[in-house]
Write an enzyme that holds these catalytic residues in place. Structure first.
Site, PDB file in Angstrom:
ATOM      1  CD  GLU A 174      -2.736   1.300   2.442  1.00  0.00           C
ATOM      2  OE1 GLU A 174      -3.600   0.418   2.535  1.00  0.00           O
ATOM      3  OE2 GLU A 174      -2.606   2.227   3.265  1.00  0.00           O
ATOM      4  CG  HIS A 213      -7.203   2.604  -1.043  1.00  0.00           C
ATOM      5  ND1 HIS A 213      -6.857   2.524   0.286  1.00  0.00           N
ATOM      6  CD2 HIS A 213      -6.462   1.658  -1.667  1.00  0.00           C
ATOM      7  CE1 HIS A 213      -5.935   1.581   0.453  1.00  0.00           C
ATOM      8  NE2 HIS A 213      -5.681   1.042  -0.727  1.00  0.00           N
ATOM      9  NE  ARG A 216     -18.019   5.118   7.536  1.00  0.00           N
ATOM     10  CZ  ARG A 216     -18.069   5.130   8.859  1.00  0.00           C
ATOM     11  NH1 ARG A 216     -19.176   4.737   9.475  1.00  0.00           N
ATOM     12  NH2 ARG A 216     -17.034   5.502   9.583  1.00  0.00           N
ATOM     13  CG  ASP A 235     -11.854   7.289   9.265  1.00  0.00           C
ATOM     14  OD1 ASP A 235     -12.521   6.337   9.723  1.00  0.00           O
ATOM     15  OD2 ASP A 235     -10.617   7.253   9.127  1.00  0.00           O
ATOM     16  CE1 TYR A 272     -11.118  -0.702   9.775  1.00  0.00           C
ATOM     17  CE2 TYR A 272     -12.983  -1.813   8.728  1.00  0.00           C
ATOM     18  CZ  TYR A 272     -12.090  -0.758   8.780  1.00  0.00           C
ATOM     19  OH  TYR A 272     -12.156   0.243   7.826  1.00  0.00           O
ATOM     20  CG  HIS A 313     -15.006   0.452  11.955  1.00  0.00           C
ATOM     21  ND1 HIS A 313     -15.958   1.342  12.407  1.00  0.00           N
ATOM     22  CD2 HIS A 313     -14.212   1.156  11.108  1.00  0.00           C
ATOM     23  CE1 HIS A 313     -15.751   2.522  11.825  1.00  0.00           C
ATOM     24  NE2 HIS A 313     -14.703   2.431  11.032  1.00  0.00           N
ATOM     25  CD  GLU A 330     -15.694  -5.166  12.361  1.00  0.00           C
ATOM     26  OE1 GLU A 330     -15.907  -4.326  13.240  1.00  0.00           O
ATOM     27  OE2 GLU A 330     -15.326  -4.893  11.213  1.00  0.00           O
ATOM     28  CD  GLN A 351      -6.797  -0.371  10.852  1.00  0.00           C
ATOM     29  OE1 GLN A 351      -5.840  -0.156  10.098  1.00  0.00           O
ATOM     30  NE2 GLN A 351      -7.698   0.533  11.162  1.00  0.00           N
TER      31      GLN A 351
HETATM   32  P1  FAD Z   1     -17.861   0.127   6.418  1.00  0.00           P
HETATM   33  O1  FAD Z   1     -17.559  -1.227   5.928  1.00  0.00           O
HETATM   34  O2  FAD Z   1     -19.033   0.833   5.844  1.00  0.00           O
HETATM   35  O3  FAD Z   1     -18.002   0.037   7.994  1.00  0.00           O
HETATM   36  C1  FAD Z   1     -18.098   1.236   8.759  1.00  0.00           C
HETATM   37  C2  FAD Z   1     -18.837   0.921  10.068  1.00  0.00           C
HETATM   38  O4  FAD Z   1     -20.217   0.668   9.782  1.00  0.00           O
HETATM   39  C3  FAD Z   1     -18.310  -0.324  10.773  1.00  0.00           C
HETATM   40  O5  FAD Z   1     -18.383  -0.099  12.153  1.00  0.00           O
HETATM   41  C4  FAD Z   1     -19.272  -1.420  10.325  1.00  0.00           C
HETATM   42  O6  FAD Z   1     -19.365  -2.462  11.291  1.00  0.00           O
HETATM   43  C5  FAD Z   1     -20.568  -0.640  10.217  1.00  0.00           C
HETATM   44  N1  FAD Z   1     -21.475  -1.202   9.198  1.00  0.00           N
HETATM   45  C6  FAD Z   1     -21.125  -1.682   7.992  1.00  0.00           C
HETATM   46  N2  FAD Z   1     -22.236  -2.106   7.333  1.00  0.00           N
HETATM   47  C7  FAD Z   1     -23.280  -1.853   8.145  1.00  0.00           C
HETATM   48  C8  FAD Z   1     -24.678  -2.048   8.041  1.00  0.00           C
HETATM   49  N3  FAD Z   1     -25.230  -2.584   6.933  1.00  0.00           N
HETATM   50  N4  FAD Z   1     -25.485  -1.654   9.078  1.00  0.00           N
HETATM   51  C9  FAD Z   1     -24.955  -1.106  10.199  1.00  0.00           C
HETATM   52  N5  FAD Z   1     -23.618  -0.894  10.354  1.00  0.00           N
HETATM   53  C10 FAD Z   1     -22.799  -1.268   9.342  1.00  0.00           C
HETATM   54  N6  FAD Z   1      -9.666   5.654   4.720  1.00  0.00           N
HETATM   55  C11 FAD Z   1      -9.470   6.647   3.834  1.00  0.00           C
HETATM   56  O7  FAD Z   1      -9.982   7.774   4.011  1.00  0.00           O
HETATM   57  N7  FAD Z   1      -8.708   6.443   2.704  1.00  0.00           N
HETATM   58  C12 FAD Z   1      -8.151   5.250   2.419  1.00  0.00           C
HETATM   59  O8  FAD Z   1      -7.476   5.098   1.400  1.00  0.00           O
HETATM   60  C13 FAD Z   1      -8.329   4.171   3.351  1.00  0.00           C
HETATM   61  N8  FAD Z   1      -7.805   2.946   3.118  1.00  0.00           N
HETATM   62  C14 FAD Z   1      -8.037   1.924   4.003  1.00  0.00           C
HETATM   63  C15 FAD Z   1      -7.517   0.655   3.728  1.00  0.00           C
HETATM   64  C16 FAD Z   1      -7.721  -0.406   4.606  1.00  0.00           C
HETATM   65  C17 FAD Z   1      -7.149  -1.774   4.288  1.00  0.00           C
HETATM   66  C18 FAD Z   1      -8.459  -0.191   5.800  1.00  0.00           C
HETATM   67  C19 FAD Z   1      -8.660  -1.318   6.771  1.00  0.00           C
HETATM   68  C20 FAD Z   1      -9.004   1.062   6.070  1.00  0.00           C
HETATM   69  C21 FAD Z   1      -8.810   2.129   5.187  1.00  0.00           C
HETATM   70  N9  FAD Z   1      -9.331   3.405   5.417  1.00  0.00           N
HETATM   71  C22 FAD Z   1      -9.114   4.421   4.520  1.00  0.00           C
HETATM   72  C23 FAD Z   1     -10.062   3.685   6.665  1.00  0.00           C
HETATM   73  C24 FAD Z   1     -11.595   3.540   6.502  1.00  0.00           C
HETATM   74  O9  FAD Z   1     -12.078   4.498   5.593  1.00  0.00           O
HETATM   75  C25 FAD Z   1     -12.234   3.746   7.875  1.00  0.00           C
HETATM   76  O10 FAD Z   1     -11.849   2.735   8.758  1.00  0.00           O
HETATM   77  C26 FAD Z   1     -13.749   3.944   7.890  1.00  0.00           C
HETATM   78  O11 FAD Z   1     -14.135   4.423   9.172  1.00  0.00           O
HETATM   79  C27 FAD Z   1     -14.570   2.690   7.601  1.00  0.00           C
HETATM   80  O12 FAD Z   1     -14.536   2.372   6.279  1.00  0.00           O
HETATM   81  P2  FAD Z   1     -15.126   0.939   5.781  1.00  0.00           P
HETATM   82  O13 FAD Z   1     -15.087   0.930   4.329  1.00  0.00           O
HETATM   83  O14 FAD Z   1     -14.479  -0.147   6.540  1.00  0.00           O
HETATM   84  O15 FAD Z   1     -16.643   1.114   6.279  1.00  0.00           O
END
Ligand code: FAD
Length: 288
Positions: free
Chosen positions: A19, A80, A110, A112, A146, A150, A159, A177
């Protein structure tokens, strides 16, 4: 090439991915060549490029870097893409640019929550983004996972339930993560299998190389620091060179332990540091 296929084709070999993040200014994009030259020489199976929250210049730098990796270095990139601050029309525009540039892989996120950028309401979760894009575009979708939950998930059962929704929506590979305790990752991987999540769940490893980075991780990621690891940090936190050596050795021992377990690859958070990537690759050259 779609990276889901890379995992299928590898059979007994493990997939190695890196990455990197785009430079902060457009003017620095040309300087990234020094880093890319070393990273690509190490022959990763793909390189993922992070995406900054909000703002079109961020998107552009991610895309420009991904195009460079694909067309100048002939390594497969993964772009990403975060969705919380974009609407459907903006995502369509982004997807069009990716598709026209021949980019085939998207790590759908999604993102942050950030008070500096207004949230748009089209995508609440990464699974919504994947479901929407999959209807219209032929990308391979990866998702984040995660092992230590998360912070907003409300515990491991939720999760895993949400992760299953993400995979059902179309995520074909899950990148984790960072973590420092392999037992936590391997237990998480078992939970995934029990829940019938049968796509590659790839451990994300970040070698610890300086004290500032450690402090950032404690506040941002909420990951567990095993006693063995804490002792190392404590002992060497004031000695830059020693901490670098110790952090690299810890990461290598983590990777080797994972490689002999049931995993399909390693995703290395390189922090754009070619020394880190080189040292890790030298340490596993005859193993991976
Ligand atoms: P989601 O999968 O949507 O999850 C977010 C939260 O919502 C979690 O707590 C999950 O349990 C919950 N959730 C999911 N689906 C549902 C549902 N249907 N109903 C209720 N709750 C639900 N951030 C950046 O800004 N740029 C990057 O390039 C970047 N790269 C990353 C790469 C990796 C490998 C990782 C692990 C993280 C990265 N992040 C990045 C961080 C990430 O954007 C944050 O951790 C963010 O808060 C969550 O994104 P997600 O796609 O995991 O969200």
């Amino acid at each position: 090439m779609k990276v889901s296929q890379v995992y299928k084709d590898k059979k007994d070999k493990k997939v190695l991915s890196f990455e990197i993040f785009p430079p902060k200014k457009d003017s620095e994009l040309s300087n990234i060549d020094e880093t890319l030259a070393v990273l690509c020489e190490l022959e990763p199976d793909y390189i993922s490029v992070t995406f900054g929250a909000g703002g079109s210049s961020n998107c552009n730098r991610t895309i420009e870097l991904a195009k460079k990796i694909k067309h100048e270095y002939h390594v497969e990139p993964v772009v990403h893409l975060t969705s919380l601050h974009y609407n459907k029309a903006e995502i369509d525009e982004f997807a069009k640019v990716l598709s026209e540039a021949g980019l085939e892989n998207v790590l759908a996120l999604r993102g942050d929550k950030n008070p500096n950028f207004p949230e748009k309401n089209d995508f609440s979760h990464a699974s919504d983004l994947i479901a929407y894009m999959k209807e219209k575009w032929d990308f391979c979708f990866l998702g984040a996972c995660y092992p230590e939950c998360h912070p907003e998930s409300g515990g491991v059962i939720n999760e895993i339930r949400h992760l299953k929704t993400k995979v059902n929506a179309g995520a074909e590979v899950l990148l984790s993560q960072l973590f420092f305790d392999n037992d936590i990752f391997l237990r998480f991987q078992e939970y995934c299998r029990v829940a019938d999540i049968n796509v590659p769940v790839i451990p994300g490893i970040m070698p610890v190389i300086n004290a500032a980075q450690i402090k950032r991780m404690i506040t941002m990621c909420g990951v567990a620091f095993p006693a063995r690891f804490e002792k190392i940090i404590h002992r060497y936190e004031d000695n830059k060179e020693a901490l670098f050596d110790a952090g690299m050795s810890y990461a290598l021992s983590q990777i080797i332990d994972l490689l002999v377990s049931d995993i399909e690859g390693i995703h290395l958070y390189t922090m754009n540091n070619p020394l880190v990537a080189r040292r890790i690759c030298e340490g596993i050259r005859n193993i991976i």
